[in-house]
Design a protein around this motif. Structure first.
Motif, PDB file in Angstrom:
ATOM      1  N   TRP A   1       7.446   5.182  -8.713  1.00 19.47           N
ATOM      2  CA  TRP A   1       6.791   6.480  -8.598  1.00 19.47           C
ATOM      3  C   TRP A   1       6.477   7.050  -9.977  1.00 19.47           C
ATOM      4  N   TRP A   2       5.516   7.957  -9.984  1.00 23.54           N
ATOM      5  CA  TRP A   2       5.151   8.689 -11.193  1.00 23.54           C
ATOM      6  C   TRP A   2       5.045  10.151 -10.821  1.00 23.54           C
TER       7      TRP A   2
ATOM      8  N   GLY B   1       8.571   8.905 -14.649  1.00 26.66           N
ATOM      9  CA  GLY B   1       8.373   7.946 -13.574  1.00 26.66           C
ATOM     10  C   GLY B   1       9.591   7.057 -13.457  1.00 26.66           C
TER      11      GLY B   1
END
Length: 70
Positions: free
Chosen positions: A43-44, A49
């Motif tokens: 994920w970011w 992230g």
């Protein structure tokens, strides 16, 4: 992406197409079927992230994803 920020360091290979979803401001998630046939997630969130996180399971195709929010 031209901003100096990007996704790198997979360190392996993926099978099939990745699944990606944006479910909030500056939130982006990618799911892939790894070479080990397990689900992997990254994920970011704008300024931060994650690394690739193993999610387990045994996939036979690339993942499909959907957002629970606009």
């Amino acid at each position: 992406d031209g901003s100096g920020h990007g996704w790198s360091g997979w360190g392996g290979f993926i099978e099939g197409d990745p699944g990606a979803v944006r479910w909030g401001f500056n939130r982006f998630d990618v799911f892939v079927r790894g070479g080990d046939d397990h689900l992997w997630h990254k994920w970011w969130g704008g300024n931060a992230g994650s690394g690739w996180e193993p999610q387990g399971g045994t996939l036979t195709a690339g993942p499909e994803v959907a957002s629970w929010s606009a």
